[in-house]
Motif scaffolding. Structure first.
Motif, PDB file in Angstrom:
ATOM      1  N   ILE A   1      22.994 -15.432 -20.773  1.00 52.13           N
ATOM      2  CA  ILE A   1      23.638 -15.648 -22.070  1.00 52.13           C
ATOM      3  C   ILE A   1      22.605 -15.936 -23.146  1.00 52.13           C
ATOM      4  CG2 ILE A   1      25.184 -17.173 -23.352  1.00 52.13           C
ATOM      5  CD1 ILE A   1      26.730 -17.620 -20.730  1.00 52.13           C
ATOM      6  N   CYS A   2      21.674 -16.842 -22.846  1.00 53.81           N
ATOM      7  CA  CYS A   2      20.673 -17.236 -23.832  1.00 53.81           C
ATOM      8  C   CYS A   2      19.524 -17.971 -23.153  1.00 53.81           C
ATOM      9  CB  CYS A   2      21.286 -18.115 -24.924  1.00 53.81           C
ATOM     10  SG  CYS A   2      22.010 -19.666 -24.317  1.00 53.81           S
ATOM     11  N   HIS A   3      18.423 -18.116 -23.902  1.00 57.67           N
ATOM     12  CA  HIS A   3      17.264 -18.927 -23.504  1.00 57.67           C
ATOM     13  C   HIS A   3      16.538 -18.411 -22.274  1.00 57.67           C
ATOM     14  CE1 HIS A   3      19.589 -22.434 -25.611  1.00 57.67           C
ATOM     15  NE2 HIS A   3      19.135 -21.524 -26.471  1.00 57.67           N
ATOM     16  N   GLY A   4      16.670 -17.112 -21.992  1.00 58.95           N
ATOM     17  CA  GLY A   4      15.924 -16.545 -20.885  1.00 58.95           C
ATOM     18  C   GLY A   4      14.427 -16.630 -21.139  1.00 58.95           C
ATOM     19  N   ILE A   5      13.666 -17.008 -20.122  1.00 58.45           N
ATOM     20  CA  ILE A   5      12.220 -17.154 -20.251  1.00 58.45           C
ATOM     21  C   ILE A   5      11.549 -15.841 -19.854  1.00 58.45           C
ATOM     22  CG2 ILE A   5      10.187 -18.460 -19.523  1.00 58.45           C
ATOM     23  CD1 ILE A   5      12.040 -20.765 -18.768  1.00 58.45           C
TER      24      ILE A   5
ATOM     25  N   TRP B   1      29.605 -20.883 -17.882  1.00 55.42           N
ATOM     26  CA  TRP B   1      28.187 -20.654 -17.646  1.00 55.42           C
ATOM     27  C   TRP B   1      27.595 -21.705 -16.713  1.00 55.42           C
ATOM     28  CZ3 TRP B   1      25.131 -24.765 -19.102  1.00 55.42           C
ATOM     29  CH2 TRP B   1      25.697 -25.671 -20.010  1.00 55.42           C
ATOM     30  N   GLU B   2      26.404 -21.412 -16.238  1.00 54.87           N
ATOM     31  CA  GLU B   2      25.606 -22.385 -15.501  1.00 54.87           C
ATOM     32  C   GLU B   2      24.147 -22.165 -15.862  1.00 54.87           C
ATOM     33  OE1 GLU B   2      27.019 -21.525 -11.605  1.00 54.87           O
ATOM     34  OE2 GLU B   2      25.583 -19.892 -11.257  1.00 54.87           O
ATOM     35  N   GLN B   3      23.320 -23.144 -15.552  1.00 54.27           N
ATOM     36  CA  GLN B   3      21.920 -23.096 -15.964  1.00 54.27           C
ATOM     37  C   GLN B   3      20.995 -23.073 -14.758  1.00 54.27           C
ATOM     38  OE1 GLN B   3      20.094 -26.576 -18.083  1.00 54.27           O
ATOM     39  NE2 GLN B   3      19.946 -25.142 -19.788  1.00 54.27           N
TER      40      GLN B   3
ATOM     41  N   VAL C   1      23.194 -18.569 -17.634  1.00 53.69           N
ATOM     42  CA  VAL C   1      23.796 -17.329 -17.138  1.00 53.69           C
ATOM     43  C   VAL C   1      25.310 -17.495 -17.032  1.00 53.69           C
ATOM     44  CG1 VAL C   1      21.728 -16.655 -15.862  1.00 53.69           C
ATOM     45  CG2 VAL C   1      23.486 -17.999 -14.712  1.00 53.69           C
ATOM     46  N   THR C   2      26.024 -16.376 -17.103  1.00 53.61           N
ATOM     47  CA  THR C   2      27.466 -16.425 -16.899  1.00 53.61           C
ATOM     48  C   THR C   2      27.750 -16.822 -15.450  1.00 53.61           C
ATOM     49  OG1 THR C   2      27.454 -14.047 -16.426  1.00 53.61           O
ATOM     50  CG2 THR C   2      28.012 -14.716 -18.671  1.00 53.61           C
ATOM     51  N   LYS C   3      28.724 -17.669 -15.262  1.00 56.03           N
ATOM     52  CA  LYS C   3      29.041 -18.142 -13.913  1.00 56.03           C
ATOM     53  C   LYS C   3      29.517 -17.003 -13.026  1.00 56.03           C
ATOM     54  CE  LYS C   3      30.466 -22.326 -13.550  1.00 56.03           C
ATOM     55  NZ  LYS C   3      31.268 -23.589 -13.548  1.00 56.03           N
ATOM     56  N   ASP C   4      30.216 -16.024 -13.603  1.00 56.16           N
ATOM     57  CA  ASP C   4      30.704 -14.895 -12.803  1.00 56.16           C
ATOM     58  C   ASP C   4      29.710 -13.735 -12.772  1.00 56.16           C
ATOM     59  OD1 ASP C   4      30.934 -13.735 -15.314  1.00 56.16           O
ATOM     60  OD2 ASP C   4      33.127 -13.671 -15.314  1.00 56.16           O
ATOM     61  N   ARG C   5      28.557 -13.924 -13.411  1.00 59.43           N
ATOM     62  CA  ARG C   5      27.486 -12.914 -13.501  1.00 59.43           C
ATOM     63  C   ARG C   5      27.923 -11.648 -14.235  1.00 59.43           C
ATOM     64  NH1 ARG C   5      25.848 -17.212 -12.152  1.00 59.43           N
ATOM     65  NH2 ARG C   5      24.153 -17.637 -10.677  1.00 59.43           N
ATOM     66  N   GLY C   6      28.949 -11.795 -15.063  1.00 62.28           N
ATOM     67  CA  GLY C   6      29.322 -10.696 -15.946  1.00 62.28           C
ATOM     68  C   GLY C   6      28.306 -10.545 -17.068  1.00 62.28           C
ATOM     69  N   TYR C   7      28.203  -9.349 -17.600  1.00 58.10           N
ATOM     70  CA  TYR C   7      27.218  -9.077 -18.647  1.00 58.10           C
ATOM     71  C   TYR C   7      27.597  -9.766 -19.959  1.00 58.10           C
ATOM     72  CZ  TYR C   7      24.388  -5.667 -16.110  1.00 58.10           C
ATOM     73  OH  TYR C   7      23.530  -5.061 -15.245  1.00 58.10           O
TER      74      TYR C   7
ATOM     75  N   ASP D   1      17.441 -23.736 -12.677  1.00 58.90           N
ATOM     76  CA  ASP D   1      16.665 -24.968 -12.500  1.00 58.90           C
ATOM     77  C   ASP D   1      15.523 -25.107 -13.498  1.00 58.90           C
ATOM     78  OD1 ASP D   1      18.288 -25.675 -10.388  1.00 58.90           O
ATOM     79  OD2 ASP D   1      16.906 -24.970  -8.837  1.00 58.90           O
ATOM     80  N   ASP D   2      15.183 -24.022 -14.213  1.00 64.69           N
ATOM     81  CA  ASP D   2      14.098 -24.121 -15.194  1.00 64.69           C
ATOM     82  C   ASP D   2      14.499 -24.934 -16.418  1.00 64.69           C
ATOM     83  OD1 ASP D   2      15.624 -22.390 -16.857  1.00 64.69           O
ATOM     84  OD2 ASP D   2      14.553 -20.617 -16.164  1.00 64.69           O
ATOM     85  N   GLY D   3      15.771 -25.304 -16.513  1.00 62.26           N
ATOM     86  CA  GLY D   3      16.230 -26.119 -17.624  1.00 62.26           C
ATOM     87  C   GLY D   3      16.495 -25.354 -18.910  1.00 62.26           C
ATOM     88  N   TRP D   4      16.356 -24.036 -18.885  1.00 59.87           N
ATOM     89  CA  TRP D   4      16.559 -23.223 -20.074  1.00 59.87           C
ATOM     90  C   TRP D   4      17.528 -22.061 -19.866  1.00 59.87           C
ATOM     91  CZ3 TRP D   4      15.292 -24.649 -24.790  1.00 59.87           C
ATOM     92  CH2 TRP D   4      14.248 -25.569 -24.970  1.00 59.87           C
ATOM     93  N   THR D   5      17.318 -21.269 -18.825  1.00 59.81           N
ATOM     94  CA  THR D   5      18.048 -20.015 -18.659  1.00 59.81           C
ATOM     95  C   THR D   5      19.524 -20.267 -18.370  1.00 59.81           C
ATOM     96  OG1 THR D   5      16.032 -19.011 -17.769  1.00 59.81           O
ATOM     97  CG2 THR D   5      18.098 -17.819 -17.438  1.00 59.81           C
TER      98      THR D   5
END
Length: 295
Positions: free
Chosen positions: A121-125, A258-260, A268-274, A262-266
């Motif tokens: 969703i956001c904050h991908g490293i 969503w869930e985050q 992602v959608t909980k269902d892994r949908g785009y 372990d890097d504390g930033w990334t």
């Protein structure tokens, strides 16, 4: 995960896992740093919400440089390229234009932009992850120049993508522009989210509620919150002339939960949908918004 979500994922493309993060990129000493670099807090993230003409002009220039870097990132987003290479491209354009990458050293983030691929969703490293044909990539760029920030992002197709993924991208962009259109002095900021959410719901998408647009100028995030859902009666700040802020809806093809990592930033959608997103920094005039993050 629903059948529709599986269908748009490229054949053989599994849900993402963290890659290897490369070293932090150097910025010449001649380039001014934001006050938070090397610290665990951002004091400037509580600045004024209404800006002076001088600040607005500086935000306009920072925004233009951010838009240049984002454009270069989109041109580099091809199959076989790593997200870390996208970071390199963004970093080089910002530095060449005398700007500091706002994310670099912000509360522990060690890269020069965010690269959010597919279900991120956001904050991908940015890391060693190699992009494949059929992926979609959001790149979020913020430039710090002349003491202010300009913030923008866009979602790009990587090679040929599924038509449903392209539709997601198109609707995410349209939702942002519909939000921009209603941002006028005297209205509560929650009208922006109401319009965004209503449009997306009509087409079967969801708008992520927990991540918002924000005021931006001398502070990377100055305390003004711009929701992308119908939050009324909450978030009832009035839009005022000379405010500078972002609108940046994050749109999911499945659930917005969503869930985050372990890097504390990334995130992602909980269902892994785009998911897809677009963002502009704008200034509010008497007759409405002016987009600043344009080339």
């Amino acid at each position: 995960m629903t059948v529709e979500q599986v269908w748009i994922r490229p054949e053989g493309r599994e849900p993402l896992v963290p890659g290897t993060i490369g070293p932090r990129r150097a910025v010449p000493a001649r380039i001014e740093r934001p006050e938070y670099v090397g610290k665990d807090e951002a004091v400037s993230d509580s600045g004024p919400r209404v800006q002076t003409p001088d600040v607005i002009e500086r935000v306009r220039e920072a925004s233009r440089v951010a838009a240049l870097a984002l454009q270069a990132a989109g041109e580099a987003a091809e199959p076989g390229v790593t997200t870390d290479h996208i970071d390199e491209v963004v970093h080089d354009v910002l530095v060449q234009n005398g700007a500091y990458p706002s994310t670099l050293g912000y509360l522990g983030f060690e890269k020069s932009c965010c690269t959010s691929l597919n279900e991120v969703i956001c904050h991908g490293i940015p890391d060693s992850t190699v992009m494949q044909a059929g992926d979609i990539l959001n790149v979020d760029v913020t430039a710090f120049l002349h003491g202010v920030h300009g913030d923008t992002n866009a979602t790009f197709a990587v090679g040929d993508i599924d038509p449903r993924a392209q539709q997601l991208i198109d609707r995410a962009h349209e939702s942002m522009m519909r939000g921009v259109k209603v941002a006028r002095p005297g209205r509560e900021v929650n009208v922006i989210g109401r319009v965004v959410e209503k449009f997306l719901a009509r087409h079967g998408y969801q708008s992520v509620r927990d991540y918002t647009g924000h005021g931006v100028a001398e502070g990377f995030h100055n305390g003004l919150v711009i929701p992308h859902y119908d939050s009324a009666p909450l978030f009832d700040d009035l839009i005022e002339k000379d405010m500078t802020f972002t609108i940046e809806p994050m749109v999911t093809i499945g659930s917005q939960e969503w869930e985050q990592w372990d890097d504390g930033w990334t995130v992602v959608t909980k269902d892994r949908g785009y998911t897809a997103q677009f963002e502009h920094t704008m200034v509010i005039h008497d007759d409405g918004p002016e987009l600043l993050t344009v080339v």
